[in-house]
Design a protein around this motif. Structure first.
Motif, PDB file in Angstrom:
ATOM      1  N   TYR A  44     -43.311  28.411  26.837  1.00  0.00           N
ATOM      2  CA  TYR A  44     -42.011  27.779  27.619  1.00  0.00           C
ATOM      3  C   TYR A  44     -40.692  26.607  26.039  1.00  0.00           C
ATOM      4  N   ILE A  45     -39.624  27.005  26.076  1.00  0.00           N
ATOM      5  CA  ILE A  45     -38.873  26.286  25.556  1.00  0.00           C
ATOM      6  C   ILE A  45     -37.510  25.711  25.389  1.00  0.00           C
ATOM      7  N   PHE A  46     -37.387  24.069  25.645  1.00  0.00           N
ATOM      8  CA  PHE A  46     -36.583  23.532  25.599  1.00  0.00           C
ATOM      9  C   PHE A  46     -35.880  22.924  24.459  1.00  0.00           C
ATOM     10  N   GLU A  47     -34.818  23.636  24.703  1.00  0.00           N
ATOM     11  CA  GLU A  47     -33.287  23.232  23.693  1.00  0.00           C
ATOM     12  C   GLU A  47     -32.712  22.291  24.399  1.00  0.00           C
ATOM     13  N   VAL A  48     -31.704  21.682  23.470  1.00  0.00           N
ATOM     14  CA  VAL A  48     -31.161  20.663  23.093  1.00  0.00           C
ATOM     15  C   VAL A  48     -29.909  20.722  22.630  1.00  0.00           C
ATOM     16  N   PHE A  49     -28.504  20.963  22.603  1.00  0.00           N
ATOM     17  CA  PHE A  49     -27.288  20.984  21.916  1.00  0.00           C
ATOM     18  C   PHE A  49     -26.712  20.151  22.264  1.00  0.00           C
ATOM     19  N   ILE A  50     -26.112  18.956  21.161  1.00  0.00           N
ATOM     20  CA  ILE A  50     -25.186  17.936  20.472  1.00  0.00           C
ATOM     21  C   ILE A  50     -23.470  18.890  20.890  1.00  0.00           C
ATOM     22  N   PRO A  51     -23.365  18.328  21.530  1.00  0.00           N
ATOM     23  CA  PRO A  51     -21.734  19.608  21.930  1.00  0.00           C
ATOM     24  C   PRO A  51     -20.780  18.307  21.362  1.00  0.00           C
ATOM     25  N   ALA A  52     -20.411  17.400  20.765  1.00  0.00           N
ATOM     26  CA  ALA A  52     -19.602  16.963  19.632  1.00  0.00           C
ATOM     27  C   ALA A  52     -19.056  16.559  18.365  1.00  0.00           C
ATOM     28  N   SER A  53     -18.335  16.625  17.615  1.00  0.00           N
ATOM     29  CA  SER A  53     -17.991  15.745  16.892  1.00  0.00           C
ATOM     30  C   SER A  53     -18.139  14.556  16.646  1.00  0.00           C
ATOM     31  N   TYR A  54     -17.991  14.103  17.876  1.00  0.00           N
ATOM     32  CA  TYR A  54     -17.592  11.844  17.613  1.00  0.00           C
ATOM     33  C   TYR A  54     -19.215  11.128  17.833  1.00  0.00           C
ATOM     34  N   GLN A  55     -19.157  10.288  18.009  1.00  0.00           N
ATOM     35  CA  GLN A  55     -21.175   9.761  18.304  1.00  0.00           C
ATOM     36  C   GLN A  55     -20.895   9.449  19.251  1.00  0.00           C
ATOM     37  N   ASP A  56     -21.745   9.394  20.668  1.00  0.00           N
ATOM     38  CA  ASP A  56     -21.597   8.521  21.425  1.00  0.00           C
ATOM     39  C   ASP A  56     -22.993   9.132  21.791  1.00  0.00           C
TER      40      ASP A  56
ATOM     41  N   ILE B 137     -38.620  21.976  22.367  1.00  0.00           N
ATOM     42  CA  ILE B 137     -39.537  21.518  22.751  1.00  0.00           C
ATOM     43  C   ILE B 137     -40.040  22.454  23.001  1.00  0.00           C
ATOM     44  N   ILE B 138     -41.545  22.679  22.617  1.00  0.00           N
ATOM     45  CA  ILE B 138     -42.687  23.896  22.523  1.00  0.00           C
ATOM     46  C   ILE B 138     -43.904  23.604  23.183  1.00  0.00           C
ATOM     47  N   PHE B 139     -43.555  24.321  24.294  1.00  0.00           N
ATOM     48  CA  PHE B 139     -44.603  23.681  25.842  1.00  0.00           C
ATOM     49  C   PHE B 139     -45.815  24.803  25.756  1.00  0.00           C
ATOM     50  N   SER B 140     -47.245  24.912  25.414  1.00  0.00           N
ATOM     51  CA  SER B 140     -48.535  24.981  25.451  1.00  0.00           C
ATOM     52  C   SER B 140     -48.502  26.630  26.097  1.00  0.00           C
ATOM     53  N   ASN B 141     -47.982  26.851  27.320  1.00  0.00           N
ATOM     54  CA  ASN B 141     -47.547  27.662  27.905  1.00  0.00           C
ATOM     55  C   ASN B 141     -46.284  29.058  27.805  1.00  0.00           C
TER      56      ASN B 141
ATOM     57  N   HIS C  36     -49.413  21.871  31.906  1.00  0.00           N
ATOM     58  CA  HIS C  36     -49.139  22.074  29.929  1.00  0.00           C
ATOM     59  C   HIS C  36     -48.722  21.006  29.537  1.00  0.00           C
ATOM     60  N   HIS C  37     -48.502  20.850  27.672  1.00  0.00           N
ATOM     61  CA  HIS C  37     -48.549  19.637  27.104  1.00  0.00           C
ATOM     62  C   HIS C  37     -47.116  20.585  25.986  1.00  0.00           C
ATOM     63  N   VAL C  38     -46.979  19.403  25.309  1.00  0.00           N
ATOM     64  CA  VAL C  38     -46.055  19.853  23.868  1.00  0.00           C
ATOM     65  C   VAL C  38     -46.852  20.096  23.065  1.00  0.00           C
ATOM     66  N   THR C  39     -46.365  21.226  22.407  1.00  0.00           N
ATOM     67  CA  THR C  39     -47.607  21.542  20.903  1.00  0.00           C
ATOM     68  C   THR C  39     -46.161  21.431  19.681  1.00  0.00           C
ATOM     69  N   GLU C  40     -45.451  21.405  19.791  1.00  0.00           N
ATOM     70  CA  GLU C  40     -43.964  20.937  18.719  1.00  0.00           C
ATOM     71  C   GLU C  40     -42.822  20.524  19.764  1.00  0.00           C
TER      72      GLU C  40
END
Length: 163
Positions: free
Chosen positions: A131-143, A125-129, A110-114
């Motif tokens: 599936y959705i992959f989600e990432v969350f930034i968990p901090a207020s400071y920059q790293d 990231i949404i895949f052609s099947n 499968h490939h990335v559609t979005e």
């Protein structure tokens, strides 16, 4: 991140608790030496390295999440169990080490559609099947939270490049 759209999923792995998602075509073959043995390595065209909270979702159900690295797959492991060891039998591995094989298998072919990135650095990231992959930034400071590596162009795109 738009360069991931249309790219096939190649697999995932972890380096201790950093998730690595691989996309595109195998760009380069190499061999690495470890403990006197040679191991073949195939580098992907694109690799997304994540040091933040993430999850794979399908039909409103979390299939695999970042905290699964820290939990044993089997309830019968001893108190001395450590999450950072890899290559063990499933009965001694983390939930991530076992379930990631199943999720990878479902994503192969499968490939990335979005692919979108919010101003805060969250990724979807949404895949052609479906599936959705989600990432969350968990901090207020920059790293450094995540990095997209384009191996063919030798470019690194870093969210919160603090250097």
């Amino acid at each position: 991140m738009n360069r991931l759209i249309g790219q096939p999923f190649l697999g995932m792995n972890r380096a201790i608790d950093m998730l690595c998602l691989n996309f595109g075509n195998a760009w380069k073959d190499d061999t690495i030496q470890c403990r006197g043995r040679a191991f073949p390595v195939r580098y992907p065209e694109y690799s997304l390295h994540l040091q933040v909270q993430w999850r794979f979702v399908y039909q409103n159900q979390i299939l695999l999440g970042s905290r699964d690295i820290y939990e044993p797959f089997s309830p019968n492991v001893g108190e001395d169990w450590e999450y950072d060891l890899i290559g063990r039998p499933d009965s001694e591995s983390s939930i991530f080490d076992v379930v990631s094989k199943q999720v990878s298998q479902e994503l192969m072919g499968h490939h990335v559609t979005e692919c979108t990135v919010s101003p805060m650095g969250d990724i979807r990231i949404i895949f052609s099947n479906g599936y959705i992959f989600e990432v969350f930034i968990p901090a207020s400071y920059q790293d450094e939270e995540w990095r997209l590596i384009d191996s063919a162009k030798d470019e690194h795109f870093i969210f919160y490049d603090i250097e």
